[in-house]
Structures are given as C-alpha cells and as structure tokens.
Design a protein around this motif. Structure first.
Motif, PDB file in Angstrom:
ATOM      1  N   VAL A 194       0.837  -1.203   0.000  1.00 53.49           N
ATOM      2  CA  VAL A 194       0.000   0.000   0.000  1.00 53.49           C
ATOM      3  C   VAL A 194       0.871   1.253   0.000  1.00 53.49           C
ATOM      4  O   VAL A 194       0.498   2.281  -0.594  1.00 53.49           O
ATOM      5  CB  VAL A 194      -0.990  -0.032   1.193  1.00 53.49           C
ATOM      6  CG1 VAL A 194      -0.329   0.331   2.499  1.00 53.49           C
ATOM      7  CG2 VAL A 194      -2.185   0.861   0.935  1.00 53.49           C
ATOM      8  N   GLU A 195       2.045   1.182   0.598  1.00 55.53           N
ATOM      9  CA  GLU A 195       2.968   2.324   0.547  1.00 55.53           C
ATOM     10  C   GLU A 195       3.475   2.550  -0.872  1.00 55.53           C
ATOM     11  O   GLU A 195       3.599   3.697  -1.318  1.00 55.53           O
ATOM     12  CB  GLU A 195       4.143   2.093   1.498  1.00 55.53           C
ATOM     13  CG  GLU A 195       3.816   2.274   2.964  1.00 55.53           C
ATOM     14  CD  GLU A 195       5.031   2.145   3.855  1.00 55.53           C
ATOM     15  OE1 GLU A 195       5.114   2.899   4.833  1.00 55.53           O
ATOM     16  OE2 GLU A 195       5.901   1.287   3.574  1.00 55.53           O
ATOM     17  N   GLU A 196       3.753   1.460  -1.594  1.00 56.25           N
ATOM     18  CA  GLU A 196       4.261   1.608  -2.953  1.00 56.25           C
ATOM     19  C   GLU A 196       3.162   2.084  -3.907  1.00 56.25           C
ATOM     20  O   GLU A 196       3.433   2.836  -4.842  1.00 56.25           O
ATOM     21  CB  GLU A 196       4.854   0.288  -3.450  1.00 56.25           C
ATOM     22  CG  GLU A 196       5.604   0.425  -4.758  1.00 56.25           C
ATOM     23  CD  GLU A 196       6.470  -0.782  -5.084  1.00 56.25           C
ATOM     24  OE1 GLU A 196       6.761  -0.980  -6.269  1.00 56.25           O
ATOM     25  OE2 GLU A 196       6.856  -1.515  -4.144  1.00 56.25           O
ATOM     26  N   ILE A 197       1.920   1.669  -3.673  1.00 53.12           N
ATOM     27  CA  ILE A 197       0.803   2.159  -4.484  1.00 53.12           C
ATOM     28  C   ILE A 197       0.648   3.662  -4.294  1.00 53.12           C
ATOM     29  O   ILE A 197       0.388   4.403  -5.241  1.00 53.12           O
ATOM     30  CB  ILE A 197      -0.484   1.406  -4.122  1.00 53.12           C
ATOM     31  CG1 ILE A 197      -0.366  -0.058  -4.569  1.00 53.12           C
ATOM     32  CG2 ILE A 197      -1.709   2.064  -4.745  1.00 53.12           C
ATOM     33  CD1 ILE A 197      -1.426  -0.966  -3.994  1.00 53.12           C
ATOM     34  N   ALA A 198       0.790   4.111  -3.054  1.00 56.10           N
ATOM     35  CA  ALA A 198       0.904   5.543  -2.727  1.00 56.10           C
ATOM     36  C   ALA A 198      -0.287   6.378  -3.185  1.00 56.10           C
ATOM     37  O   ALA A 198      -0.131   7.451  -3.771  1.00 56.10           O
ATOM     38  CB  ALA A 198       2.204   6.111  -3.295  1.00 56.10           C
ATOM     39  N   LEU A 199      -1.497   5.884  -2.909  1.00 54.84           N
ATOM     40  CA  LEU A 199      -2.716   6.654  -3.135  1.00 54.84           C
ATOM     41  C   LEU A 199      -3.508   6.662  -1.843  1.00 54.84           C
ATOM     42  O   LEU A 199      -3.685   5.614  -1.217  1.00 54.84           O
ATOM     43  CB  LEU A 199      -3.573   6.014  -4.240  1.00 54.84           C
ATOM     44  CG  LEU A 199      -3.028   6.017  -5.668  1.00 54.84           C
ATOM     45  CD1 LEU A 199      -3.964   5.218  -6.562  1.00 54.84           C
ATOM     46  CD2 LEU A 199      -2.883   7.439  -6.191  1.00 54.84           C
ATOM     47  N   ASP A 200      -4.037   7.830  -1.452  1.00 54.34           N
ATOM     48  CA  ASP A 200      -4.791   7.839  -0.201  1.00 54.34           C
ATOM     49  C   ASP A 200      -6.161   7.179  -0.354  1.00 54.34           C
ATOM     50  O   ASP A 200      -6.840   6.917   0.638  1.00 54.34           O
ATOM     51  CB  ASP A 200      -4.911   9.243   0.378  1.00 54.34           C
ATOM     52  CG  ASP A 200      -5.838  10.160  -0.407  1.00 54.34           C
ATOM     53  OD1 ASP A 200      -6.346   9.754  -1.480  1.00 54.34           O
ATOM     54  OD2 ASP A 200      -6.067  11.286   0.047  1.00 54.34           O
ATOM     55  N   SER A 201      -6.562   6.865  -1.587  1.00 54.26           N
ATOM     56  CA  SER A 201      -7.812   6.140  -1.811  1.00 54.26           C
ATOM     57  C   SER A 201      -7.647   4.635  -1.639  1.00 54.26           C
ATOM     58  O   SER A 201      -8.641   3.902  -1.688  1.00 54.26           O
ATOM     59  CB  SER A 201      -8.338   6.429  -3.221  1.00 54.26           C
ATOM     60  OG  SER A 201      -7.386   6.030  -4.200  1.00 54.26           O
ATOM     61  N   VAL A 202      -6.430   4.149  -1.443  1.00 49.30           N
ATOM     62  CA  VAL A 202      -6.154   2.715  -1.307  1.00 49.30           C
ATOM     63  C   VAL A 202      -5.615   2.420   0.082  1.00 49.30           C
ATOM     64  O   VAL A 202      -4.605   2.992   0.501  1.00 49.30           O
ATOM     65  CB  VAL A 202      -5.139   2.225  -2.369  1.00 49.30           C
ATOM     66  CG1 VAL A 202      -4.877   0.728  -2.203  1.00 49.30           C
ATOM     67  CG2 VAL A 202      -5.648   2.524  -3.771  1.00 49.30           C
ATOM     68  N   GLY A 203      -6.312   1.556   0.805  1.00 44.61           N
ATOM     69  CA  GLY A 203      -5.880   1.146   2.137  1.00 44.61           C
ATOM     70  C   GLY A 203      -5.977  -0.358   2.296  1.00 44.61           C
ATOM     71  O   GLY A 203      -6.124  -1.100   1.315  1.00 44.61           O
ATOM     72  N   LEU A 204      -5.923  -0.802   3.538  1.00 39.94           N
ATOM     73  CA  LEU A 204      -5.908  -2.233   3.836  1.00 39.94           C
ATOM     74  C   LEU A 204      -7.187  -2.676   4.513  1.00 39.94           C
ATOM     75  O   LEU A 204      -7.816  -1.930   5.258  1.00 39.94           O
ATOM     76  CB  LEU A 204      -4.718  -2.576   4.732  1.00 39.94           C
ATOM     77  CG  LEU A 204      -3.331  -2.376   4.117  1.00 39.94           C
ATOM     78  CD1 LEU A 204      -2.248  -2.665   5.160  1.00 39.94           C
ATOM     79  CD2 LEU A 204      -3.132  -3.249   2.877  1.00 39.94           C
ATOM     80  N   ASN A 205      -7.550  -3.905   4.248  1.00 40.22           N
ATOM     81  CA  ASN A 205      -8.596  -4.632   4.956  1.00 40.22           C
ATOM     82  C   ASN A 205      -7.867  -5.593   5.896  1.00 40.22           C
ATOM     83  O   ASN A 205      -7.380  -6.634   5.452  1.00 40.22           O
ATOM     84  CB  ASN A 205      -9.472  -5.365   3.937  1.00 40.22           C
ATOM     85  CG  ASN A 205     -10.487  -6.320   4.562  1.00 40.22           C
ATOM     86  OD1 ASN A 205     -10.484  -6.540   5.767  1.00 40.22           O
ATOM     87  ND2 ASN A 205     -11.322  -6.915   3.746  1.00 40.22           N
ATOM     88  N   PRO A 206      -7.745  -5.260   7.193  1.00 36.33           N
ATOM     89  CA  PRO A 206      -6.893  -6.028   8.109  1.00 36.33           C
ATOM     90  C   PRO A 206      -7.546  -7.324   8.572  1.00 36.33           C
ATOM     91  O   PRO A 206      -7.780  -7.532   9.763  1.00 36.33           O
ATOM     92  CB  PRO A 206      -6.695  -5.054   9.269  1.00 36.33           C
ATOM     93  CG  PRO A 206      -7.992  -4.306   9.331  1.00 36.33           C
ATOM     94  CD  PRO A 206      -8.428  -4.146   7.896  1.00 36.33           C
TER      95      PRO A 206
END
Length: 325
Positions: A194-206
């Motif tokens: 997610v850090e490499e994708i580097a978009l604030d619209s993309v996060g994690l489903n933990p």
C-alpha cells in the motif's frame, strides 16, 4: 467518517447465503421478488447494513436496471449497502488477471451507482479442488504468490494503483484484503504494497482472521494489527479458536464467536480508533448458522467493545476513510 461510536457502521457479510437459487439460477440474475426474503432475513437478524459479498451477488456483472432493482429491494428491507467485497479475483492471475481487472473496474462503477463508498479486493485465487474437499479449506495450501518475483509484484502495484485512481474519481475507497500466501499475506508485505501504491484512496482490509486460522506458525495477531491498522479503511472481522504446540508441530484453528476466539477485539478496536480507522466493519463467519453468529458479534461490538473505545483518543489515519451516510 463516523464521529459517534454508537453509530459505527457494522455490516453483515453474505457468506452464509448460497449464490444460486434451487433451480441453479445465479442469485444476481434472479428477480427482485426472489431477493427480498434474503435481505429481510438479514434485517430481522438485527442488521441495518449489508456487505454485497460477490460470492453471493456480483454487482460488477449486473446491469444498471438490475442494480437499481437491487437498491430498491435493499432499501425496502430497511438496510443500507455499505460495501462490496470482490473475492478470489486476483488482478495478477496468470490466466484470468485481465478479466479480473475489468471486473474490478465494473465493481467500482456498480458501487458508485449503488451509493456505496467502499470496495474491497484481494490477491487470493479460487479454491483448489483439494481445498473444496476439506471441511475447512484453509487447512490445505492453495496458490502462493512468489515473493521473489518482482515483476509480478510490480504488476500487482500497477494494476491496483489503476483501480485506486478509478476509485478516487468516483469518491470511493479501495481496500486490499489480507490473505495468506499472497503479497497481502503478512503485515509487512501488505504495508509495503500500500505504501508503494501511494494513493490515499487505497488502504488495507486487516482481515487477520485469514491468517490466524492457518494450521502452521503465524505472526502474532497483535503485532500484525499494530502495523496494518494505521493503513486500514475497511475490515472483514471474524475470529478463530487456535491451539499451538510448536515442539510437536501441532497447530489447530476453527471458527469461533468474536468474544471467544484468539483475537482480543476489545484491544484491537481500541488500537483501530487510536490509529484513525473509521471504516465499515463487515462481520464474517464460517460454518453453522453464520448469520446468527454474526448478529451476536454485532451485539458484542455495539454493547461492550465500542463503549470501551470512547475513552480512546482518535488518531489520524495514513489513508482516506470512506464516506458514511
């Protein structure tokens, strides 16, 4: 984003329901009259929100007319559609990745038409025949993403970034589901992606439940949560009982109610609030009367866990949190 913990969006997953009618018709191709009892059952279990898990419905394969009819049925049951979960449709699948990418785009468009602010995707593949034969499919190893294949990693980053840009244009957040043996299969790897994708619209489903159920050594659940929660924007929540005897190589896990399993959700939810998480919590359970277990889990969160979180100072998330109606 919710500011009132008592109104935190908690949705029922549709895992307990079949994806076909008795005559074999895919559920998403059925009539509105045939959909109505299903959503009414979810509402009668005590839920006010539902996750359109695509193991049951496939919004990305539905026409606008079908989506409008679905929205009407859900509203008539006094439910809200909170999210769409796209499962087992890896965009880096060697044979079907292009189709899965197109389907994921269509799922984002469907979410926008339905007024849904969150879409979850993952990199896990369809169950193998050996997995399907097991009582619990996670006891048999499935596909593994090659951690040393940097070209495949880059392909995943590039394609998910493309989906994340589409989501941002629609005002939607995209969430990446953690799942064993994929590039989202550990806390460190998921955060790195997610850090490499580097978009604030993309996060994690933990979805750490996907990891602690494995019949092999796993990373400690609390350590994993501490790493991923600041990047999380949606949550498939479930729990498992787990027993370990590492000296004998003995590892066993099976589904359990949230309050009874290995993960301490009271502690995890406090950490989530502290990390700035404000996303939808989608309750899942495998086996037995899954809907009733999820309903009991909803009461557990509402009556005991969330009240305990009122004393936690909310933090700032690393990613954008979804809009909530």
């Amino acid at each position: 984003m919710t500011s009132d913990l008592s109104d935190w969006p908690i949705a029922a997953a549709m895992l307990p329901f079949p994806n076909r009618l008795p005559d074999g018709t895919p559920l998403h191709e059925a009539s509105a009259e045939q959909w109505q009892p299903l959503f009414q059952e979810i509402a009668e279990a005590g839920f006010d929100r539902v996750d359109l898990s695509d193991n049951c419905f496939r919004p990305g394969d539905m026409s606008n007319a079908q989506l409008d009819a679905l929205a009407s049925v859900i509203k008539s049951a006094r439910l809200k559609s909170s999210s769409i979960s796209v499962v087992r449709a890896s965009v880096i699948d060697e044979r079907h990745g292009d189709d899965h990418l197109a389907y994921s785009h269509r799922s984002l468009d469907a979410a926008a038409r339905l007024g849904i602010g969150t879409v979850s995707i993952g990199l896990h593949r369809p169950l193998t025949e050996a997995q399907r034969r097991q009582l619990w499919f996670w006891t048999v190893e499935g596909h593994r993403d090659d951690p040393d294949d940097r070209a495949q990693w880059h392909k995943a980053v590039t394609r998910i970034r493309e989906l994340g840009q589409h989501a941002a244009e629609l005002g939607i957040v995209l969430s990446l589901e953690m799942y064993e043996d994929t590039y989202l299969g550990s806390a460190d790897s998921a955060v790195a992606m997610v850090e490499e994708i580097a978009l604030d619209s993309v996060g994690l489903n933990p979805d750490i439940g996907n990891l602690i159920r494995l019949h092999r050594p796993v990373e400690p659940w609390l350590e994993a949560f501490r790493k991923v929660l600041p990047w999380s924007n949606f949550w498939h929540a479930k729990n498992y009982m787990r027993d370990e005897d590492s000296q004998r190589g003995h590892y066993v896990a099976f589904p359990a109610p949230m309050e009874s399993g290995l993960i301490n959700y009271r502690q995890a939810m406090k950490l989530a609030v502290e990390a700035g998480f404000r996303g939808v919590i989608c309750l899942e359970h495998y086996g037995g009367d899954g809907l009733s277990v999820c309903a009991a889990n909803r009461h557990y969160l509402r009556d005991r866990v969330l009240p305990a979180c009122r004393h936690v100072t909310p933090g700032a998330s690393r990613v954008r949190q979804p809009r909530q109606e």
